[in-house]
Scaffold this motif. Sequence first.
Motif, PDB file in Angstrom:
ATOM      1  N   PHE A  19      12.229  28.972   2.123  1.00 45.67           N
ATOM      2  CA  PHE A  19      13.340  27.931   2.778  1.00 45.67           C
ATOM      3  C   PHE A  19      12.187  26.995   3.548  1.00 45.67           C
ATOM      4  CE2 PHE A  19      17.545  30.025   1.914  1.00 45.67           C
ATOM      5  CZ  PHE A  19      17.329  29.986   0.301  1.00 45.67           C
ATOM      6  N   GLY A  27      10.517  24.386   5.280  1.00 40.78           N
ATOM      7  CA  GLY A  27      10.690  22.868   4.985  1.00 40.78           C
ATOM      8  C   GLY A  27      12.227  22.532   5.095  1.00 40.78           C
ATOM      9  N   ILE A  28      13.156  23.567   4.756  1.00 37.99           N
ATOM     10  CA  ILE A  28      14.478  23.161   4.882  1.00 37.99           C
ATOM     11  C   ILE A  28      15.002  23.334   6.215  1.00 37.99           C
ATOM     12  CG2 ILE A  28      16.825  23.900   4.201  1.00 37.99           C
ATOM     13  CD1 ILE A  28      15.575  25.124   1.831  1.00 37.99           C
ATOM     14  N   ALA A  29      15.399  21.888   6.813  1.00 39.64           N
ATOM     15  CA  ALA A  29      15.779  21.884   8.326  1.00 39.64           C
ATOM     16  C   ALA A  29      17.148  22.849   8.678  1.00 39.64           C
ATOM     17  CB  ALA A  29      16.137  20.323   8.540  1.00 39.64           C
ATOM     18  N   TRP A  30      17.193  23.254   9.952  1.00 38.97           N
ATOM     19  CA  TRP A  30      18.362  23.936  10.215  1.00 38.97           C
ATOM     20  C   TRP A  30      19.474  22.848  10.421  1.00 38.97           C
ATOM     21  CZ3 TRP A  30      18.502  29.098  10.091  1.00 38.97           C
ATOM     22  CH2 TRP A  30      17.358  29.698  10.210  1.00 38.97           C
ATOM     23  N   ALA A  31      20.499  23.062  10.044  1.00 39.06           N
ATOM     24  CA  ALA A  31      21.797  22.393  10.537  1.00 39.06           C
ATOM     25  C   ALA A  31      21.876  22.168  11.789  1.00 39.06           C
ATOM     26  CB  ALA A  31      23.054  23.048   9.613  1.00 39.06           C
ATOM     27  N   LEU A  61      22.962  27.316   2.276  1.00 35.11           N
ATOM     28  CA  LEU A  61      22.344  25.898   2.147  1.00 35.11           C
ATOM     29  C   LEU A  61      23.588  24.861   1.893  1.00 35.11           C
ATOM     30  CD1 LEU A  61      19.723  26.660  -0.310  1.00 35.11           C
ATOM     31  CD2 LEU A  61      19.483  26.506   2.013  1.00 35.11           C
ATOM     32  N   LEU A  87      18.208  19.412   1.928  1.00 35.91           N
ATOM     33  CA  LEU A  87      19.014  20.630   2.072  1.00 35.91           C
ATOM     34  C   LEU A  87      19.066  21.064   3.689  1.00 35.91           C
ATOM     35  CD1 LEU A  87      17.789  22.889  -0.920  1.00 35.91           C
ATOM     36  CD2 LEU A  87      20.064  21.863  -0.444  1.00 35.91           C
ATOM     37  N   VAL A  88      19.802  21.560   4.133  1.00 38.01           N
ATOM     38  CA  VAL A  88      20.034  22.219   5.282  1.00 38.01           C
ATOM     39  C   VAL A  88      20.270  23.767   5.396  1.00 38.01           C
ATOM     40  CG1 VAL A  88      20.475  19.810   6.873  1.00 38.01           C
ATOM     41  CG2 VAL A  88      22.267  21.265   5.980  1.00 38.01           C
ATOM     42  N   ARG A  89      19.853  24.484   6.364  1.00 40.79           N
ATOM     43  CA  ARG A  89      20.518  25.724   6.394  1.00 40.79           C
ATOM     44  C   ARG A  89      21.126  26.183   7.627  1.00 40.79           C
ATOM     45  NH1 ARG A  89      14.987  29.285   7.358  1.00 40.79           N
ATOM     46  NH2 ARG A  89      13.341  27.521   7.937  1.00 40.79           N
TER      47      ARG A  89
END
Lengths: 463, 424
Positions: A456, A458-462, B74, B422-424
């Motif tokens: 994950f 490269g997937i930004a934190w919300a 996600l 996407l965001v996590r």
Amino acid sequence: MDSETAKPSKYERFKIETKPARHVYQIPNKFDVSAKKVRLAAMLVHEAFEYKLNKEVVLSRPCIYGVFGGRFGGFKPLKHKCVGCMRCVQEYPHIMTVKHSDSYKRLGDSFWTPEAVFTIWNEASTGKIPVKGMGYKGAFGGEGFDGIWTDMSEIVRPTRDGVYGREYISTSVDVGRKPTSVDFNKIDRAPSTVEIPVPIIFDKVPVGNGPIRSAVGMAAEKLGTFYISRSRTPFDFGPANLIPIVDEETIQDLVERPAAIVEYDADRADIFEKLRSALPSSIVIARLPLHEDSGTVACKLAREGVHGLHLYADYHGQDYSKQPQHISASLKVVHQQLVKEGLRDQVTIIASGGITLAEHVPKAIICGADLVGIDTTVLVALQAEFKGETRDRTNCQMKPREIDPEWGAQRLVNLMGVWHDQLIEILSAMGMRDVRRLRGDIGRSMMDAELREQSFKGIAWAT
Amino acid sequence: MGNLELIVEKHSERIHHGLEVLPTLRHGLPAGLGNKRWTAELILATYEMALTGELPKNGLEYKTGDSGGGFDVLGWKNNGFAKIDQNTVDLSIELNKREEGRKIEIPLPIYGGGMSFGSISLNFMLARARAAKKIGTYMSTGEGGYPDAIVPYRDHVITQVATGMFGVREETIQYAPIVEFKYAQGAKPGLGGHLLADKVTSEVAKMRESSMFTSLYSPFPFHSVYSVEDHKKHVDWIKTVNPRALVSVKVSTPTDVDMVAIGSYYAGANIIHIDGGYGGTGAAPEIAKKNIAMPIEYAIPKVHDYLVSEGVRDQVVLIASGGIRTADDIAKVIALGADGCVVATAEAVAVGCTHCGNCERGRGCQVGITTTDPELSQFIDPEWGETRIVNLFTAWSKRLRSILAGFGLESVRDLRGRRDLLVR
């Protein structure tokens, strides 16, 4: 050589003989099925007209498991037969309700989930591996063992065995200190190692009466494994399989009838020397709580010559650090420190605390243990009652039942048989022929936290 | 009409009616339904989509489950993108990216996974085949043979070749536009397959060329394949028997799944199908489902990135499966790096599965999906099942178009590998 002169082979493949040992004490129904009785009666009247009083059609029930097969049908469902398939709710949503029963939901404590208790009960009762259809139904990952996946080998795997029996997969482990080199000029008086056929022993039972201790001893004897006890009694059952925890007062008792393996509390440094001189033929294992400094202590003990370390966490699998962490994490630290110091192959590591399901065995071994000890799991298999949180090793809140030792022993043999089969499934999937190879093989496992960061990335934190 | 027919008709009607009523929540959310992966809401939302072909409008959660990880944690970025008209979004993907070989496109990035005859009823198998034909996609036979009844749909049926070789015959390979080698499956990676004795009826035994009511095991692994070179021989074998067929290689998700993928590519596979552990429809030991091999969410980026780094990503199709439940899961699969995905459980839920997991118990599935019981099998009418599956995929298409349009993407192919969305 002709067939008459050929000697029969002495080779016997290790197998645990399981046989049903049904629950003696009634277990709660998993599901609570109920009907709104007025609506049910109205529905029957309606269907009687619809199907022109054709009794067979009107009374054909929306259940293939016989929940409504009693004399009073849906008015008094046979709740113990409900498997939660929900067909009755699908057919008659205005009449039927199916939910997890309150008594099921109350099972266990904050660590032992109702599902885990049910799993152990059924494994101990049937001796069969849990098999279900339609995929996995639980949480994605989690803390501790739940955040570890074991590896599998896609094609390069000549060791297919599983439970179906082709090539043999060994689950034997050695307990004791192994010499690192051979000196032909010196007669080695150190005790030899003891081989046990499964990497599981019974740790000190948290609470228990005579029959429970007898059941544990008998099961250990049948399985060829060991059980740990602070008391040397009863000796009637499986004394050869007993690992006594000794202190100054009990050393002398053992001189006359030495045990193959003994344990002592590691904080009593003076006892080790006494044990070594009094019991030269016994394997001596230091019993050590896991905490921040366990790695350093373990290395010191290994250098002093102990033959093994029994590293334990509390009953919920948490260590005794100021910031408690799961046994899987602290076990890795100790294992890796011993490896770094070049001491790991000299000592056996037994891990216990929080080993409650079959998958915990290979995962604990991956984290660095040679074998594991089970504790509260024994009581669950023997249908002990949960009376509160059973985390503290000095304050077990499980109430043991009165049992027949023979029944109890069979339940434990069944449980170990099922765990053994599941261990073989894991080893088989990994392409391993020997559980000894699994020890500390973190490269053949996958950790949730690490994979998450890799995949994950490269997937930004919300926000 | 005899009593048996009346009984089947009565319960079929009741079940079908229940599948319509339950999602309305008129009787509340059924307390005992669902689990962390397939929550009660997700199951009911799937019933609703299968009924209407539309996304639920009454607030039922249809995007994620409650597993606390993977797809369920996600989400999507929701600002800064120029939206486009949903109707212009193209959801088609190609299943052969090599220069040679037949070109096949499917209108949705989805096809049906392997569920074998014997593990599921013939009626459900027919419903899936009919739905695949109607949509223009595919479904896989699984490893249980190729019943005559699905031959009319053969242009939309993938023939699976697995380790037990059950029902694999020259003609079934020649029928197939795509042949799928199943090296492993996510729900029981490294453990082969197991059809319990109760399900091996005379029809199943005949199809599998075995004895009735005897447990059937698919061994693991292929004992003729211990290297990429051996695997290439397998691919060559299929291409000799059916030169027009594309070859898909279904593997599980070990630590070296990226190496397995590249090996499969060099052996000549058109499709690399990676199957994570959290899906599966057949019987499997619980310990295998939860503990062996990595979840698909983690495997996809690993494989995608490696294929990119090796410079072959655009020559091979990456398909993912194993716990893909919703349109949002499908979009996340693609954003993580796959071209498309395979679903199976969701099709079963569309026709009434409650994800209770009792498939292997007694007579099998209570609503006629995973059973060979002649009475229970009749609860699934193939035409009714076809409509439900087509409706589900139609509703999913709408959601997929909505996601893509929200990001200004004209094609689902443009979503591939867009982890930045996407965001996590």
